[in-house]
Design an enzyme around this catalytic site. Sequence first.
Site, mmCIF file in Angstrom:
data_model
loop_
_atom_site.group_PDB
_atom_site.id
_atom_site.type_symbol
_atom_site.label_atom_id
_atom_site.label_comp_id
_atom_site.label_asym_id
_atom_site.label_seq_id
_atom_site.Cartn_x
_atom_site.Cartn_y
_atom_site.Cartn_z
ATOM 1 N N ASP A 42 0.863 -1.192 0.000
ATOM 2 C CA ASP A 42 0.000 0.000 0.000
ATOM 3 C C ASP A 42 0.896 1.238 0.000
ATOM 4 O O ASP A 42 1.922 1.267 0.684
ATOM 5 C CB ASP A 42 -0.906 -0.011 1.245
ATOM 6 C CG ASP A 42 -2.104 0.913 1.110
ATOM 7 O OD1 ASP A 42 -3.240 0.429 1.174
ATOM 8 O OD2 ASP A 42 -1.893 2.140 0.953
ATOM 9 N N ASP A 135 -19.438 -1.893 -9.765
ATOM 10 C CA ASP A 135 -20.608 -1.929 -10.660
ATOM 11 C C ASP A 135 -20.685 -0.681 -11.537
ATOM 12 O O ASP A 135 -21.429 -0.651 -12.523
ATOM 13 C CB ASP A 135 -21.908 -2.096 -9.852
ATOM 14 C CG ASP A 135 -22.179 -0.990 -8.842
ATOM 15 O OD1 ASP A 135 -21.350 -0.068 -8.701
ATOM 16 O OD2 ASP A 135 -23.232 -1.052 -8.169
ATOM 17 N N GLU A 136 -19.907 0.356 -11.172
ATOM 18 C CA GLU A 136 -20.002 1.617 -11.934
ATOM 19 C C GLU A 136 -19.529 1.461 -13.376
ATOM 20 O O GLU A 136 -19.847 2.302 -14.218
ATOM 21 C CB GLU A 136 -19.199 2.720 -11.242
ATOM 22 C CG GLU A 136 -19.704 3.009 -9.859
ATOM 23 C CD GLU A 136 -19.296 4.365 -9.297
ATOM 24 O OE1 GLU A 136 -18.770 5.194 -10.046
ATOM 25 O OE2 GLU A 136 -19.523 4.574 -8.097
ATOM 26 N N LYS A 163 -11.551 2.300 -13.927
ATOM 27 C CA LYS A 163 -11.782 0.923 -13.445
ATOM 28 C C LYS A 163 -12.145 0.015 -14.633
ATOM 29 O O LYS A 163 -11.696 -1.128 -14.711
ATOM 30 C CB LYS A 163 -12.905 0.888 -12.398
ATOM 31 C CG LYS A 163 -12.575 1.558 -11.075
ATOM 32 C CD LYS A 163 -11.426 0.912 -10.325
ATOM 33 C CE LYS A 163 -11.755 -0.451 -9.749
ATOM 34 N NZ LYS A 163 -10.671 -0.971 -8.889
ATOM 35 N N ARG A 223 -28.488 3.695 -4.966
ATOM 36 C CA ARG A 223 -27.324 2.827 -4.857
ATOM 37 C C ARG A 223 -27.756 1.534 -4.171
ATOM 38 O O ARG A 223 -28.759 1.493 -3.454
ATOM 39 C CB ARG A 223 -26.203 3.513 -4.032
ATOM 40 C CG ARG A 223 -25.669 4.818 -4.646
ATOM 41 C CD ARG A 223 -24.932 4.543 -5.950
ATOM 42 N NE ARG A 223 -24.312 5.707 -6.580
ATOM 43 C CZ ARG A 223 -24.871 6.415 -7.565
ATOM 44 N NH1 ARG A 223 -26.095 6.124 -7.992
ATOM 45 N NH2 ARG A 223 -24.208 7.414 -8.125
ATOM 46 N N ASP A 289 -25.704 19.309 -7.871
ATOM 47 C CA ASP A 289 -25.502 17.903 -8.195
ATOM 48 C C ASP A 289 -24.066 17.619 -8.645
ATOM 49 O O ASP A 289 -23.374 18.519 -9.136
ATOM 50 C CB ASP A 289 -26.476 17.481 -9.314
ATOM 51 C CG ASP A 289 -26.833 16.005 -9.234
ATOM 52 O OD1 ASP A 289 -26.247 15.288 -8.399
ATOM 53 O OD2 ASP A 289 -27.704 15.571 -10.011
#
Length: 353
Positions: A42, A135-136, A163, A223, A289
């Site tokens: 890390d 999942d995005e 991703k 979500r 937003d």
Amino acid sequence: MSTDLRTPKSILVTGGAGFIGSAFIRLLFRDKSFTGRVTNLDALTYAGNLENLAGHVDESRYTFVKADLRDMKAVEAAVEAHAIDCIVHFAAESHVDRSIHGPRDFIETNVLGTFNLLEAVRARPAIHFHHVSTDEVYGSLGDTGLFTESTPYDPRSPYSSSKAASDHLVSAYHHTYGLSTTLSNCSNNYGPHHFPEKLIPLMILNCFEGKPLPIYGDGGNVRDWLYVDDHAEAVWLVVRRGRSGQSYNVGGKCEKKNVEVVHALIDTVARLTQRPRADFEKLITYVKDRPGHDRRYAIDCSKIERELGWAPRHDFTRGLADTVRWYLDNPKWIANVKSGAYRTWLDQNYAGR
Ligand code: NAD
Ligand code: DAU
């Protein structure tokens, strides 16, 4: 239930000081059937915190390596020095809002970092590589439907596109070079040790401090919430029993509008602190937003249920109560995290909203 295809003896966990990676390492050291070694690589960015592991590892079987995935030599050295036979890759830049403000780190860590790991595995093909994704990558749903493993990728933020790119690299290395790989795409996690820039921990801490609870847009975005330990169990199952080259969706079967999440949190905080709900309700503030804000995510996780016998074990009410209780019990963790970079970033980015 299927039997193990793999029994790793020396696992390299990337991002093990973060929210989900640390839950996974804590799970490994709770699992009496796992007697192998864990190397935690890390970089300790703003999101990495070794306190997340304090008291939870068996030091005789654990090594921490402070290294950056963008540094190929450091990656090679860690894999070589610890005779790694399995990599579980959590490390990433993970916050959508940050990716909108500054995408470069997301491309470098999430794409180049994953590429460096895959290159290290290509040189040592006995290693199994598990990639933790989101999942995005599937984009945004309308009012109905669920993401399945065959939903076409349609990422819409710099985070989700980085991703998606890393997922495609994993798939390409499996098909082109024959690497042993598995992939999991998970919905929104919540639970203890969650860095307080994400919706649930931010709202909890702001309730404690009497600060505004900033809801983006109309609060109607949905979500699918999953308790972090349930996700860690899913990853551990896929690592051992998932079929090579396959991806598995992981979700909480717990769709909620953001505004519902905030109200559920207010209920929980009010109950556990024995204060009136009104003290917290008045903090709700609707703000501008998020640009490109995905409307709805929801996961069909029937494949992992059917093939590997996994199911989420925490319901939302219990999960939220356990989470709020953890933050109430850990003021030192909160103080330490806040003394770092996060407060400055939040102050800059939420000021004036
Ligand atoms: P996090 O931001 O809490 O932790 C990320 C960790 O990676 C930190 O410890 C950080 O120090 C480390 N890291 C970052 N850049 C690095 C680099 N260049 N080299 C080495 N280490 C680096 O993230 P998280 O929420 O625990 O997410 C873990 C993984 O799960 C990510 O891949 C994320 O995309 C994925 N995921 C997260 C969620 C969620 O709801 N949090 C849901 C689905 C998938
Ligand atoms: O779906 C999985 C993803 O979930 C992971 O891949 C990401 O790493 C993780 O950060 C998370 O992404 P989201 O953007 O969904 O999580 P976040 O907690 O940032 O926001 C959740 C929802 O709440 C989203 O609709 C935006 C909204 N929100 C968020 C914050 C921080 C608010 O309304 N107010 C806020 O202050």
